[in-house]
Design a protein around this motif. Structure first.
Motif, PDB file in Angstrom:
ATOM      1  N   LEU A  47      -2.437  -8.078   4.599  1.00 46.71           N
ATOM      2  CA  LEU A  47      -2.803  -8.865   3.429  1.00 46.71           C
ATOM      3  C   LEU A  47      -4.231  -8.497   3.005  1.00 46.71           C
ATOM      4  O   LEU A  47      -5.141  -8.459   3.831  1.00 46.71           O
ATOM      5  N   GLY A  48      -4.428  -8.190   1.746  1.00 45.83           N
ATOM      6  CA  GLY A  48      -5.758  -7.873   1.240  1.00 45.83           C
ATOM      7  C   GLY A  48      -6.141  -6.410   1.313  1.00 45.83           C
ATOM      8  O   GLY A  48      -7.251  -6.042   0.945  1.00 45.83           O
ATOM      9  N   VAL A  49      -5.231  -5.560   1.785  1.00 48.76           N
ATOM     10  CA  VAL A  49      -5.502  -4.118   1.833  1.00 48.76           C
ATOM     11  C   VAL A  49      -4.673  -3.454   0.740  1.00 48.76           C
ATOM     12  O   VAL A  49      -3.452  -3.583   0.712  1.00 48.76           O
ATOM     13  N   TYR A  50      -5.350  -2.769  -0.174  1.00 46.71           N
ATOM     14  CA  TYR A  50      -4.687  -2.185  -1.337  1.00 46.71           C
ATOM     15  C   TYR A  50      -5.072  -0.728  -1.501  1.00 46.71           C
ATOM     16  O   TYR A  50      -6.104  -0.280  -1.003  1.00 46.71           O
ATOM     17  N   ASP A  51      -4.265   0.004  -2.230  1.00 48.98           N
ATOM     18  CA  ASP A  51      -4.642   1.350  -2.669  1.00 48.98           C
ATOM     19  C   ASP A  51      -4.731   1.320  -4.193  1.00 48.98           C
ATOM     20  O   ASP A  51      -4.588   0.263  -4.818  1.00 48.98           O
ATOM     21  N   SER A  52      -4.975   2.456  -4.804  1.00 48.66           N
ATOM     22  CA  SER A  52      -5.185   2.502  -6.251  1.00 48.66           C
ATOM     23  C   SER A  52      -3.927   2.142  -7.039  1.00 48.66           C
ATOM     24  O   SER A  52      -4.011   1.814  -8.220  1.00 48.66           O
ATOM     25  N   ASP A  53      -2.776   2.173  -6.416  1.00 46.52           N
ATOM     26  CA  ASP A  53      -1.537   1.773  -7.097  1.00 46.52           C
ATOM     27  C   ASP A  53      -1.273   0.278  -6.947  1.00 46.52           C
ATOM     28  O   ASP A  53      -0.896  -0.396  -7.901  1.00 46.52           O
ATOM     29  N   THR A  54      -1.463  -0.254  -5.734  1.00 45.44           N
ATOM     30  CA  THR A  54      -1.084  -1.644  -5.471  1.00 45.44           C
ATOM     31  C   THR A  54      -2.136  -2.665  -5.903  1.00 45.44           C
ATOM     32  O   THR A  54      -1.812  -3.831  -6.057  1.00 45.44           O
ATOM     33  N   ILE A  55      -3.376  -2.242  -6.121  1.00 49.49           N
ATOM     34  CA  ILE A  55      -4.421  -3.206  -6.488  1.00 49.49           C
ATOM     35  C   ILE A  55      -4.139  -3.866  -7.833  1.00 49.49           C
ATOM     36  O   ILE A  55      -4.583  -4.970  -8.108  1.00 49.49           O
ATOM     37  N   TRP A  56      -3.358  -3.202  -8.671  1.00 52.89           N
ATOM     38  CA  TRP A  56      -3.031  -3.774  -9.981  1.00 52.89           C
ATOM     39  C   TRP A  56      -2.158  -5.014  -9.860  1.00 52.89           C
ATOM     40  O   TRP A  56      -2.028  -5.779 -10.811  1.00 52.89           O
ATOM     41  N   GLY A  57      -1.570  -5.255  -8.688  1.00 47.82           N
ATOM     42  CA  GLY A  57      -0.703  -6.404  -8.502  1.00 47.82           C
ATOM     43  C   GLY A  57      -1.416  -7.662  -8.037  1.00 47.82           C
ATOM     44  O   GLY A  57      -0.776  -8.696  -7.868  1.00 47.82           O
ATOM     45  N   ILE A  58      -2.736  -7.613  -7.834  1.00 46.03           N
ATOM     46  CA  ILE A  58      -3.431  -8.822  -7.374  1.00 46.03           C
ATOM     47  C   ILE A  58      -3.515  -9.831  -8.516  1.00 46.03           C
ATOM     48  O   ILE A  58      -3.536  -9.464  -9.686  1.00 46.03           O
ATOM     49  N   ASP A  59      -3.548 -11.111  -8.153  1.00 44.42           N
ATOM     50  CA  ASP A  59      -3.539 -12.156  -9.178  1.00 44.42           C
ATOM     51  C   ASP A  59      -4.908 -12.781  -9.436  1.00 44.42           C
ATOM     52  O   ASP A  59      -5.027 -13.709 -10.228  1.00 44.42           O
ATOM     53  N   ARG A  60      -5.949 -12.285  -8.753  1.00 46.31           N
ATOM     54  CA  ARG A  60      -7.297 -12.805  -8.988  1.00 46.31           C
ATOM     55  C   ARG A  60      -8.317 -11.694  -8.688  1.00 46.31           C
ATOM     56  O   ARG A  60      -8.019 -10.748  -7.974  1.00 46.31           O
ATOM     57  N   ILE A  61      -9.492 -11.850  -9.225  1.00 49.80           N
ATOM     58  CA  ILE A  61     -10.572 -10.902  -8.945  1.00 49.80           C
ATOM     59  C   ILE A  61     -11.260 -11.356  -7.661  1.00 49.80           C
ATOM     60  O   ILE A  61     -11.723 -12.498  -7.570  1.00 49.80           O
ATOM     61  N   PRO A  62     -11.341 -10.483  -6.658  1.00 49.08           N
ATOM     62  CA  PRO A  62     -11.963 -10.892  -5.393  1.00 49.08           C
ATOM     63  C   PRO A  62     -13.469 -11.127  -5.550  1.00 49.08           C
ATOM     64  O   PRO A  62     -14.130 -10.477  -6.352  1.00 49.08           O
ATOM     65  N   GLN A  63     -14.015 -12.070  -4.754  1.00 46.72           N
ATOM     66  CA  GLN A  63     -15.457 -12.310  -4.763  1.00 46.72           C
ATOM     67  C   GLN A  63     -16.201 -11.147  -4.120  1.00 46.72           C
ATOM     68  O   GLN A  63     -17.304 -10.813  -4.513  1.00 46.72           O
ATOM     69  N   ARG A  64     -15.594 -10.540  -3.109  1.00 44.57           N
ATOM     70  CA  ARG A  64     -16.181  -9.392  -2.414  1.00 44.57           C
ATOM     71  C   ARG A  64     -15.098  -8.339  -2.222  1.00 44.57           C
ATOM     72  O   ARG A  64     -13.926  -8.674  -2.074  1.00 44.57           O
ATOM     73  N   MET A  65     -15.533  -7.078  -2.192  1.00 43.61           N
ATOM     74  CA  MET A  65     -14.549  -6.009  -2.036  1.00 43.61           C
ATOM     75  C   MET A  65     -15.237  -4.786  -1.430  1.00 43.61           C
ATOM     76  O   MET A  65     -16.382  -4.473  -1.766  1.00 43.61           O
ATOM     77  N   ILE A  66     -14.544  -4.116  -0.535  1.00 40.30           N
ATOM     78  CA  ILE A  66     -15.006  -2.845   0.022  1.00 40.30           C
ATOM     79  C   ILE A  66     -14.121  -1.767  -0.562  1.00 40.30           C
ATOM     80  O   ILE A  66     -12.894  -1.883  -0.543  1.00 40.30           O
ATOM     81  N   VAL A  67     -14.739  -0.721  -1.092  1.00 38.88           N
ATOM     82  CA  VAL A  67     -13.992   0.414  -1.623  1.00 38.88           C
ATOM     83  C   VAL A  67     -14.269   1.599  -0.718  1.00 38.88           C
ATOM     84  O   VAL A  67     -15.411   2.021  -0.562  1.00 38.88           O
ATOM     85  N   GLN A  68     -13.217   2.133  -0.104  1.00 34.67           N
ATOM     86  CA  GLN A  68     -13.359   3.303   0.748  1.00 34.67           C
ATOM     87  C   GLN A  68     -12.900   4.519  -0.039  1.00 34.67           C
ATOM     88  O   GLN A  68     -11.847   4.503  -0.666  1.00 34.67           O
ATOM     89  N   GLY A  69     -13.686   5.570  -0.023  1.00 31.15           N
ATOM     90  CA  GLY A  69     -13.310   6.800  -0.694  1.00 31.15           C
ATOM     91  C   GLY A  69     -14.351   7.210  -1.710  1.00 31.15           C
ATOM     92  O   GLY A  69     -15.047   6.377  -2.280  1.00 31.15           O
ATOM     93  N   ALA A  70     -14.443   8.492  -1.932  1.00 30.53           N
ATOM     94  CA  ALA A  70     -15.452   9.012  -2.859  1.00 30.53           C
ATOM     95  C   ALA A  70     -14.823   9.720  -4.026  1.00 30.53           C
ATOM     96  O   ALA A  70     -15.501  10.369  -4.798  1.00 30.53           O
ATOM     97  N   GLY A  71     -13.517   9.591  -4.190  1.00 33.07           N
ATOM     98  CA  GLY A  71     -12.838  10.239  -5.307  1.00 33.07           C
ATOM     99  C   GLY A  71     -13.059   9.486  -6.597  1.00 33.07           C
ATOM    100  O   GLY A  71     -13.693   8.422  -6.634  1.00 33.07           O
ATOM    101  N   ILE A  72     -12.515  10.000  -7.665  1.00 35.96           N
ATOM    102  CA  ILE A  72     -12.710   9.400  -8.981  1.00 35.96           C
ATOM    103  C   ILE A  72     -12.152   7.988  -9.051  1.00 35.96           C
ATOM    104  O   ILE A  72     -12.722   7.113  -9.678  1.00 35.96           O
TER     105      ILE A  72
END
Length: 82
Positions: free
Chosen positions: A52-77
């Protein structure tokens, strides 16, 4: 939809070699060109994307709220967009 491989002929034209070998090459003109190659999420093996709470660039579009905090792993575009 035109399927094939293109090369830039000049600043306003592409030459497309069609995927279907029976179709001739096509030269296409444009004023503005946007290259969108598409991408596929690269799931880093140690990360459990079933949690729960782990997303990739495809699945993040399915969240129903904007998180207060977020970690983004990766250096790609995609990572830079977030």
């Amino acid at each position: 939809i035109i399927q094939g491989t293109a090369i830039m002929v000049d600043e306003t034209h592409l030459e497309v070699t069609m995927t279907d070998p029976d179709k001739p090459k096509r030269t296409l003109g444009f004023h503005t060109l946007i290259i969108a190659t598409g991408s596929k999420a690269n799931r880093f093996p140690p990360v459990d994307f079933g949690l729960l709470g782990v997303y990739d660039s495809d699945t993040i579009w399915g969240i129903d709220r904007i998180p207060q905090r977020m970690i983004v792993q990766g250096a790609g575009i995609i990572g830079l967009e977030y």
